[in-house]
Design an enzyme around this catalytic site. Sequence first.
Site, PDB file in Angstrom:
ATOM      1  CE  LYS C  79       6.810  -4.909   4.962  1.00 48.06           C
ATOM      2  NZ  LYS C  79       5.496  -4.266   4.704  1.00 48.06           N
ATOM      3  CB  SER C 154       6.379  -1.359   2.295  1.00 46.63           C
ATOM      4  OG  SER C 154       5.485  -2.039   3.147  1.00 46.63           O
ATOM      5  CB  SER C 178       2.495  -2.627   2.337  1.00 47.40           C
ATOM      6  OG  SER C 178       2.955  -1.305   2.196  1.00 47.40           O
TER       7      SER C 178
END
Lengths: 97, 479, 486
Positions: C79, C154, C178
């Site tokens: 990420k 996210s 997330s």
Amino acid sequence: MPILTPDDVRKIARLGRLQLTEDEVARFAVQLDSILDHFAELQAVDTEGVEPTAHSVGAKNVTREDVARPSLTPEEVVSNAPRAECNMFVVPQIVET
Amino acid sequence: MSDTITYEITIGMETHAELRTKSKMFCGCSAEFGGEPNSHVCPVCMGLPGSLPAPNARAIAFVVRTAMALHCQINSPTIFHRKNYFYPDLPKAYQISQYGDSPIGTHGYIDVTVKGETRRIGIHRVHLEEDTGKLFHNPGDVSSLVDYNRCGVPLMEIVSEPDIHSPEEAQEYAKTLRNILVYLGVSDGKMEEGSFRCEPNISIHQPGTPLGTRTELKNLNSFRVLLKSAEAEIKRQEQVIRAGGAIQQATLRWDEANGVTTPMRFKENEADYRYFPDPDLVPLEFSAEYLAEQRDALPELPTEKSARFVRDYGLSAYDADVLTSERPMAEYFEAAAKAAGDPKAAANWVTGQLLANLNAEGHDITETKVRAEDLGAMIRLIGDGTISGKIAKTVFDEMFQTGKPPRQIVDEKGLVQVSDEGAIEAIVEQVLAAHPDEAARFRGGEEKLMGFFVGQVMKASKGKANPGLANSVLKKKLS
Amino acid sequence: MNWTTAPAHEIVAAIEAGDVTARAVTEASLERARAVEPAVHSFLLRLEDRALQRADAVDAQRKAGEPLPPLAGAPLALKDNMAMRGVETTCASKILAGWKPPYDATVVRRLEEAGAVIVGKANMDEFAMGSSTENSAYSVTRNPWDVNHVPGGSSGGSAAAVAAGEAAVALGSDTGGSIRQPASFCGVVGVKPTYGRVSRYGLVAFASSLDQIGPLTRDVEDAALLLNAISGRDPLDSTSVDVSVPDFRAALTGDVRGLTIGKPAELYGDGLEDGTRLAVEAALQRYVELGAKVVDVSLPYLRYSLPVYYIIAPSEASSNLARYDGVRYGHRTDKDADLIEMYLLTRQEGFGAEVKRRIMIGTYCLSSGYYDAWYKKAQQVRTLIRRDFDAAFDRCDVLMTPTSPIPAFGVGEKTDDPYQMWLADVCTIPVNLAGLPGMALPCGFSGRLPVGLQIIAKPFDEETMLRAAHAYEQTTDWHKMTAPCG
Ligand SMILES: [Mg+2]
Ligand SMILES: [Zn+2]
């Protein structure tokens, strides 16, 4: 009575150093007010004598020995700077005397 | 008429001291002063995204010890907060600090003596935080430059109660506090380098009326400036009030050239710091064992040391206070006293000739060339009659200039005291022969001439004659 | 063998056995990414050369007869909110455009020591604020099961990369769901460890008291494998906890007999979409068949989770994001400005709408006069939520809920009303507030879209959580299905 007026929004934005357009001010005033309105149910919860939780971990006294370690080089420190001179960061002039 | 009104002065002092640790408060960068710009900087102290603070155990211990030395209550648990504001010297846009009721120390005091009168000044709080970076004006441009070498250095904040009532007291409070920190070894107390910073909050009011509006003085880089600026600020406030004006809350600095305080043109500051507990750090909880350890680590503090000097060395309270007013001086004195085997004599030499010579040169005791052991040795030379007290002054001045040991000076210059009775008799006879009139007058009962003869003997011996011996030989020969 | 659909433990075993080289696996992964990226947009940055170099190093190690580390040659998507030395890290924000960290996040160091091959930086909602990955300043990631739907967020890029076969495993971060919510939307396994289990050093902070890094994987065994590699106390993170790290793989016994599963009534309410309810209820039934016991529990304070979270997280974020001021890194306004204007304009230009919205809320909740009414109140109710969980765990070993009350929603469907978007986090948020371990596990479909079961365990009892997940997974084929990417 709204919880937040456009004037409040401008004040908060200034405190958070966010320039907002008048459009944004108007939009945020409506959105934030509605959000805070959703949040208002919290006020009904009886929290008398309840300790706040800042952390879910119960750890305490986490410290580090006082040992000096190598730093970055000055060149590395300023390598991402939008503006740098003499390995220092350049900012608009600050008048303070 | 209004000129006759007297105002009561109220001063609270906020002091910041950089702690003498090896590394910074929350990272491993060196905390040492100096270095080229941004050479003591890492992801943590420049607030890079993703970096996290790891607290320095020694800095915490230093603040705990200071709080103990200032007779504070130690609060446990105690936590770190974030103080949020935007400024280029603050790379995370928040300072990790301690806010609220439970910083490491609260409710302490120190005793301060001004003109022989001792008063107790309350300590409101002692807390731990981090220092900021430094801004420089960029000479080639309308811009400023930022260096983060000092950013993140452990900083202790000590806030007094508004118990101070004169500029002298403010200065003495600052000196006493600095002395304690230096004794503790937690700060080097250098006002000029900014490692020890005092910011007085000053207000005046008429007795029996509410306290006046406070102003704050900043950037005071010596005890003298602290005193002068506080005096000037009080004068300014009196003038404003006498002219019917009102004091505005403000931050002021000292204008050395004009001897006045002037308001700082200040960064925009909404003063809403939005303090909240720092979620990156966990609480500190001090166990009884930990607190006992810190208490054991406390050195003898100035007041205790002074009392011991009076008790064990038989010094006057005045001399003891002078000698303990700075830790290096106390240590110097004790070393000299030990080498001399005569603490009182050592105290006289340190507080007398040594300090006088140092003051004349504007130096302090850490800068003298005279080793404490050598001063002690010189006192021994007086004691065993090798040199006279008069010669000792010459020897000392030479030591002060060159740093040579006293024995070497005495030998090189042939300053050994003449204590051989035969040699003295020869000199005495020479002197009496040269001054027959005075000898006759002495014998005729004019005994005050003894001083004249001793002087003549000393002169003839170039000061080396043992004065006691010269005296007794003279008496014998003149009887 | 298709190496782009295989789990990492199979890849590592095959490399170890000499059945395939790390280079071949990495090339397959890069090839797959080239094929599907135009439709899926999982990555902000692909690290092809670097990945091949790493893969070659693994192959050289094997050739030299050295023992291989546990993730040797496993292609991994990171990420974009985790720092990697010298590699642009933007958090999908314009304000961090061009930032190349001079240091590695602790998880990056640990993963590379474990032999993982980082193939790219995955897309995300800007600063991890969002539930759809539509808040990225750079691109919108699509759900590999149906590209008209969002992948969740996210960590949408991480979840999509694993589901689309562009990486065998991924790391995400989870502040209010997330990791778990996009895992659920994309039909992969996603684990949020106990707060303090994994170092946050190098994770760009959103809400420091809630953020935690964790794996997104094809199966439970891979999740255990990754967790083994990244867990453990880190002196650089004062909130990382000094507890022993068990071998999580050893916990995967397949046995859940006698396990007590709590079913919190508050998270099975009216808002639950039908297909999701069916899939989750069926999974609970399967557990009963496997010898576990399901009991009803009630956690009354969970109903306040949303306001508590949306006060605490933005408050912390408003402070964490104040450092983006145009001085040291990232974007700075081009306009001629004094200091204050430079701050105002830099932040106006650099932040997206959702980030600004949360900075505004947080600044307000912390400001003088409002702190007690909002921030402190929220922290107190947080305590009550924790106590609810404590009480439930007196009776249960794990809790099971839907991960999200709805499956992946359409792109653009919820962007107009932020509060509606936030409602999608209602099942995952309480777990962060209490600091508990939680995970999403594929448990079926609602139409074409995956559904994820959420399993919540006691603090630092990831072992029981993973054991329960694994036992169920052994009886299903959900994790073996591949997304069409169209
Ligand atoms: Mg301070
Ligand atoms: Zn540092």
